[in-house]
Structure formats: structure tokens, C-alpha cells
Design a protein around this motif. Structure first.
Motif, PDB file in Angstrom:
ATOM      1  N   ALA A   1       6.072   4.930  -7.018  1.00 54.11           N
ATOM      2  CA  ALA A   1       5.975   5.177  -8.456  1.00 54.11           C
ATOM      3  C   ALA A   1       7.355   5.186  -9.112  1.00 54.11           C
ATOM      4  CB  ALA A   1       5.250   6.491  -8.715  1.00 54.11           C
ATOM      5  N   ARG A   2       8.341   5.744  -8.435  1.00 50.79           N
ATOM      6  CA  ARG A   2       9.706   5.740  -8.984  1.00 50.79           C
ATOM      7  C   ARG A   2      10.236   4.322  -9.107  1.00 50.79           C
ATOM      8  NH1 ARG A   2      10.269  10.262  -5.463  1.00 50.79           N
ATOM      9  NH2 ARG A   2      11.336   8.966  -3.905  1.00 50.79           N
ATOM     10  N   ALA A   3       9.938   3.490  -8.098  1.00 51.76           N
ATOM     11  CA  ALA A   3      10.375   2.087  -8.152  1.00 51.76           C
ATOM     12  C   ALA A   3       9.693   1.354  -9.304  1.00 51.76           C
ATOM     13  CB  ALA A   3      10.068   1.395  -6.827  1.00 51.76           C
ATOM     14  N   LEU A   4       8.413   1.641  -9.532  1.00 47.73           N
ATOM     15  CA  LEU A   4       7.687   1.014 -10.638  1.00 47.73           C
ATOM     16  C   LEU A   4       8.251   1.471 -11.983  1.00 47.73           C
ATOM     17  CD1 LEU A   4       4.009   1.350  -9.350  1.00 47.73           C
ATOM     18  CD2 LEU A   4       5.480  -0.669  -9.244  1.00 47.73           C
ATOM     19  N   GLU A   5       8.494   2.763 -12.103  1.00 48.34           N
ATOM     20  CA  GLU A   5       9.021   3.298 -13.361  1.00 48.34           C
ATOM     21  C   GLU A   5      10.383   2.709 -13.687  1.00 48.34           C
ATOM     22  OE1 GLU A   5       9.240   7.646 -15.525  1.00 48.34           O
ATOM     23  OE2 GLU A   5       9.699   7.529 -13.379  1.00 48.34           O
ATOM     24  N   ALA A   6      11.206   2.515 -12.647  1.00 55.44           N
ATOM     25  CA  ALA A   6      12.561   1.988 -12.848  1.00 55.44           C
ATOM     26  C   ALA A   6      12.559   0.572 -13.407  1.00 55.44           C
ATOM     27  CB  ALA A   6      13.331   2.031 -11.531  1.00 55.44           C
ATOM     28  N   LEU A   7      11.454  -0.156 -13.215  1.00 51.08           N
ATOM     29  CA  LEU A   7      11.382  -1.517 -13.735  1.00 51.08           C
ATOM     30  C   LEU A   7      11.353  -1.539 -15.259  1.00 51.08           C
ATOM     31  CD1 LEU A   7       8.703  -2.986 -11.286  1.00 51.08           C
ATOM     32  CD2 LEU A   7      11.168  -3.407 -11.246  1.00 51.08           C
ATOM     33  N   GLY A   8      10.827  -0.496 -15.876  1.00 51.82           N
ATOM     34  CA  GLY A   8      10.723  -0.461 -17.332  1.00 51.82           C
ATOM     35  C   GLY A   8       9.805  -1.538 -17.878  1.00 51.82           C
ATOM     36  N   ALA A   9       8.817  -1.930 -17.093  1.00 51.90           N
ATOM     37  CA  ALA A   9       7.943  -3.041 -17.493  1.00 51.90           C
ATOM     38  C   ALA A   9       6.782  -2.561 -18.356  1.00 51.90           C
ATOM     39  CB  ALA A   9       7.395  -3.740 -16.248  1.00 51.90           C
ATOM     40  N   ASP A  10       6.289  -3.461 -19.196  1.00 47.33           N
ATOM     41  CA  ASP A  10       5.105  -3.195 -20.010  1.00 47.33           C
ATOM     42  C   ASP A  10       3.828  -3.482 -19.229  1.00 47.33           C
ATOM     43  OD1 ASP A  10       6.590  -2.707 -22.537  1.00 47.33           O
ATOM     44  OD2 ASP A  10       7.112  -4.827 -22.323  1.00 47.33           O
TER      45      ASP A  10
ATOM     46  N   ASP B   1       4.718   6.583   0.993  1.00 49.46           N
ATOM     47  CA  ASP B   1       5.303   7.493   0.002  1.00 49.46           C
ATOM     48  C   ASP B   1       4.995   6.945  -1.387  1.00 49.46           C
ATOM     49  OD1 ASP B   1       6.831   9.106  -1.633  1.00 49.46           O
ATOM     50  OD2 ASP B   1       8.598   9.086  -0.342  1.00 49.46           O
ATOM     51  N   LEU B   2       3.868   7.372  -1.958  1.00 51.08           N
ATOM     52  CA  LEU B   2       3.461   6.847  -3.260  1.00 51.08           C
ATOM     53  C   LEU B   2       4.387   7.314  -4.380  1.00 51.08           C
ATOM     54  CD1 LEU B   2      -0.449   6.996  -3.186  1.00 51.08           C
ATOM     55  CD2 LEU B   2       1.108   5.185  -2.431  1.00 51.08           C
ATOM     56  N   LYS B   3       4.993   8.474  -4.219  1.00 50.31           N
ATOM     57  CA  LYS B   3       5.942   8.923  -5.250  1.00 50.31           C
ATOM     58  C   LYS B   3       7.161   8.013  -5.281  1.00 50.31           C
ATOM     59  CE  LYS B   3       4.556  13.771  -5.423  1.00 50.31           C
ATOM     60  NZ  LYS B   3       4.979  15.183  -5.241  1.00 50.31           N
ATOM     61  N   ARG B   4       7.590   7.582  -4.109  1.00 48.78           N
ATOM     62  CA  ARG B   4       8.713   6.628  -4.057  1.00 48.78           C
ATOM     63  C   ARG B   4       8.319   5.316  -4.710  1.00 48.78           C
ATOM     64  NH1 ARG B   4      11.005   5.098   1.772  1.00 48.78           N
ATOM     65  NH2 ARG B   4       8.793   4.576   2.059  1.00 48.78           N
TER      66      ARG B   4
ATOM     67  N   ASN C   1      16.468  -4.931  -6.739  1.00 42.18           N
ATOM     68  CA  ASN C   1      16.658  -4.328  -5.423  1.00 42.18           C
ATOM     69  C   ASN C   1      15.803  -3.082  -5.259  1.00 42.18           C
ATOM     70  OD1 ASN C   1      18.304  -5.415  -3.353  1.00 42.18           O
ATOM     71  ND2 ASN C   1      20.103  -5.244  -4.683  1.00 42.18           N
ATOM     72  N   SER C   2      15.114  -2.968  -4.156  1.00 41.47           N
ATOM     73  CA  SER C   2      14.318  -1.783  -3.840  1.00 41.47           C
ATOM     74  C   SER C   2      13.887  -1.871  -2.375  1.00 41.47           C
ATOM     75  CB  SER C   2      13.079  -1.693  -4.731  1.00 41.47           C
ATOM     76  OG  SER C   2      12.259  -0.599  -4.347  1.00 41.47           O
ATOM     77  N   ILE C   3      13.756  -0.731  -1.721  1.00 44.35           N
ATOM     78  CA  ILE C   3      13.221  -0.709  -0.351  1.00 44.35           C
ATOM     79  C   ILE C   3      11.927   0.095  -0.302  1.00 44.35           C
ATOM     80  CG2 ILE C   3      15.397  -1.146   0.843  1.00 44.35           C
ATOM     81  CD1 ILE C   3      15.534   1.913   1.356  1.00 44.35           C
ATOM     82  N   ALA C   4      11.261   0.223  -1.469  1.00 42.14           N
ATOM     83  CA  ALA C   4       9.994   0.948  -1.536  1.00 42.14           C
ATOM     84  C   ALA C   4       8.842   0.129  -0.966  1.00 42.14           C
ATOM     85  CB  ALA C   4       9.694   1.339  -2.976  1.00 42.14           C
ATOM     86  N   SER C   5       9.091  -1.135  -0.643  1.00 40.15           N
ATOM     87  CA  SER C   5       8.106  -2.035  -0.040  1.00 40.15           C
ATOM     88  C   SER C   5       8.860  -3.046   0.808  1.00 40.15           C
ATOM     89  CB  SER C   5       7.292  -2.730  -1.129  1.00 40.15           C
ATOM     90  OG  SER C   5       6.456  -3.740  -0.571  1.00 40.15           O
ATOM     91  N   ASP C   6       8.132  -3.953   1.466  1.00 42.17           N
ATOM     92  CA  ASP C   6       8.811  -5.025   2.201  1.00 42.17           C
ATOM     93  C   ASP C   6       9.075  -6.232   1.311  1.00 42.17           C
ATOM     94  OD1 ASP C   6       6.116  -5.636   2.021  1.00 42.17           O
ATOM     95  OD2 ASP C   6       5.983  -6.502   4.033  1.00 42.17           O
ATOM     96  N   HIS C   7       8.576  -6.216   0.069  1.00 44.15           N
ATOM     97  CA  HIS C   7       8.890  -7.232  -0.936  1.00 44.15           C
ATOM     98  C   HIS C   7       9.805  -6.625  -1.993  1.00 44.15           C
ATOM     99  CE1 HIS C   7       5.593 -10.356  -0.221  1.00 44.15           C
ATOM    100  NE2 HIS C   7       5.316  -9.387   0.650  1.00 44.15           N
TER     101      HIS C   7
ATOM    102  N   CYS D   1       0.820  -1.227   0.000  1.00 42.00           N
ATOM    103  CA  CYS D   1       0.000   0.000   0.000  1.00 42.00           C
ATOM    104  C   CYS D   1       0.848   1.269   0.000  1.00 42.00           C
ATOM    105  CB  CYS D   1      -0.963   0.015   1.180  1.00 42.00           C
ATOM    106  SG  CYS D   1      -2.062  -1.405   1.234  1.00 42.00           S
ATOM    107  N   GLY D   2       2.066   1.174  -0.540  1.00 46.63           N
ATOM    108  CA  GLY D   2       2.924   2.351  -0.633  1.00 46.63           C
ATOM    109  C   GLY D   2       3.824   2.584   0.558  1.00 46.63           C
ATOM    110  N   HIS D   3       3.865   1.648   1.500  1.00 44.91           N
ATOM    111  CA  HIS D   3       4.735   1.771   2.673  1.00 44.91           C
ATOM    112  C   HIS D   3       6.070   1.073   2.407  1.00 44.91           C
ATOM    113  CE1 HIS D   3       0.717   2.392   4.487  1.00 44.91           C
ATOM    114  NE2 HIS D   3       1.362   3.210   5.296  1.00 44.91           N
ATOM    115  N   GLY D   4       7.149   1.792   2.607  1.00 45.28           N
ATOM    116  CA  GLY D   4       8.476   1.238   2.401  1.00 45.28           C
ATOM    117  C   GLY D   4       8.979   0.471   3.606  1.00 45.28           C
TER     118      GLY D   4
END
Length: 232
Positions: free
Chosen positions: A27-36, A22-25, A217-223, A13-16
Motif C-alpha cells: 500500500a505504501r508503494a502504491l500511495e507513493a506513485l501518486g496515481a489517479d 506485507d500488504l502495508k508495504r 524503483n520499489s522492492i514491494a514486488s518482483d515487478h 499478491c503482496g509478496h516483496g
């Protein structure tokens, strides 16, 4: 043959890992994936605990993607919690299935995405904490549902099961685990800061094959997010 970069990510739910929303964080993690296509779990819609944000809509807007939200729980006072799928390609069909079982508050999304004139089915789920109920849902509902699709199909999600658990062994008998194409160093997905287990998966039916796979690697979530390049 078309290819698709598919990710699965439990975003809490946006918790790191720091516990901060931090939904912007995110969103940055999602964008960095470059996924379709990105399959998300633990997504809030209009809930007080996450400042009444429609999270799937917000991420879709920030990333310029279409979205589909599938509620696992709808609250009497308004709002919902569940799964979401973001896509850079048109979502041409969408369904949401409640997983069966007494007291079950889980669901699986089913969407069809059109890519270069071809369709691929994407299934996205977040499974129970109870192992026996998970196995019943996998054997009795998820495997028949995904197997019934005759075209290319991908099953993603947080299964709350390690690879040697009964439910994952069952899924592995019917579908291909994308981990076999791993090109990265990571093999575990939870918890994000010091991963100790793999509970997030991308499975493929016989009409697809994984050309690449990695855990990011990312700490924008617990997964940690999982990403696969799929040909179909």
C-alpha cells in the motif's frame, strides 16, 4: 484536455522481493506513485495463502480509492485470483472478460472512469506464459476489444513479453507505447531488484497521448511499477 496519472503494477499478491507478505508495504508503494488510476495484477481475494484478505478492497480503503476486481480464477472452495483497478475518479462501468483459449486462466478488465465530465476506458490484463497463446489472444481478442472503444482508451498490464516479441509488436502496430515519453533512467521492469527485461506496459489509443512516463524503483514486488501521465 483532462489528464490522468495511470500506473500498472504486478504486486505478486503482496509478496516483496524478500518473499514476505506485507500488504502495508504494498500500500505504501502504491500511495507513493501518486496515481489517479492503478492497474494491478496478481491480486488475491479471500485466499488462505494471503490470510484471506480481500486485497483490492483493502488497498482501496487504505488509499481512499474506488476499486474493481476481475477474477481470472475462481476457486471451488471460495476465493479468487486476478486483476484489480483502483481509481480516485468514479468508475462508471465495469466488465471482466475471460481470455479465450484452451486451458486459459487469464482475464482482461474493462472499466470506464469519469474525469471532468469525460470518460476514458481502462483495460487491465495479465497474460499467459505461453507465447503462441498470448499472440492468439492479442490478435484475436485484445486488439479487437480495445479498438472497438471509440473514445480514449488505455491498455495496461503484465504481458509477459519483451518488446521484440510477436505479441508486443502486434500491439505496437495498433497502439502507442508510453515508453516513448520516458523521463526517467529506468527502462526495464523485471525482476525488481536487478531489472533485466521489460514486460509491463501502458499502451494508448489514438485519442490519448503520454505527457510523461517513468518506471519507479520499489522492492514491494518482483515487478517494478510503471507510471504514465496521459492527456485525453
Amino acid at each position: 484536455m483532462p489528464t490522468l496519472r495511470i500506473a500498472t503494477y504486478n504486486i505478486k499478491c503482496g509478496h516483496g522481493m524478500d518473499g514476505k507478505l506485507d500488504l502495508k508495504r504494498t500500500a505504501r508503494a502504491l500511495e507513493a506513485l501518486g496515481a489517479d488510476v492503478i492497474c494491478l495484477q496478481e491480486v488475491d481475494m479471500n485466499r488462505a495463502r494471503t490470510l484471506y484478505a480481500n486485497q483490492a478492497l483493502k488497498f482501496a480503503g487504505l488509499l481512499g480509492m474506488e476499486y474493481s476486481f476481475g477474477a481470472a480464477i475462481k476457486y471451488s472452495g471460495g476465493g479468487a485470483y486476478g486483476n484489480a483497478i483502483l481509481s480516485r475518479h468514479p468508475i462508471v462501468q465495469q466488465k471482466n472478460h475471460r481470455l479465450p483459449g484452451q486451458g486459459s486462466k487469464r482475464a482482461i478488465q474493462e472499466v470506464q472512469v469519469e474525469v471532468e465530465g469525460s470518460r476514458i476506458a481502462i483495460f487491465n490484463t495479465h497474460m499467459e506464459l505461453d507465447q503462441e497463446q498470448r499472440l492468439q489472444q492479442i490478435e484475436g481478442f485484445i486488439v479487437p476489444l480495445v479498438s472497438s472503444y471509440t473514445g480514449p482508451a488505455v491498455l495496461c498490464g503484465d504481458f509477459n513479453e519483451k518488446p521484440q516479441s510477436p505479441g508486443i509488436r502486434c500491439l505496437s502496430r495498433h497502439f502507442k507505447d508510453s515508453l516513448h515519453s520516458n523521463s526517467g533512467k529506468l527502462t526495464l521492469t523485471f525482476p525488481a531488484d536487478i531489472p533485466k527485461s521489460r514486460i509491463d506496459y501502458i499502451f494508448l489509443n489514438s485519442k490519448c497521448r503520454a505527457l510523461d512516463y517513468k518506471i519507479v524503483n520499489s522492492i514491494a514486488s518482483d515487478h517494478l511499477p510503471v507510471l504514465a501521465l496521459v492527456e485525453f
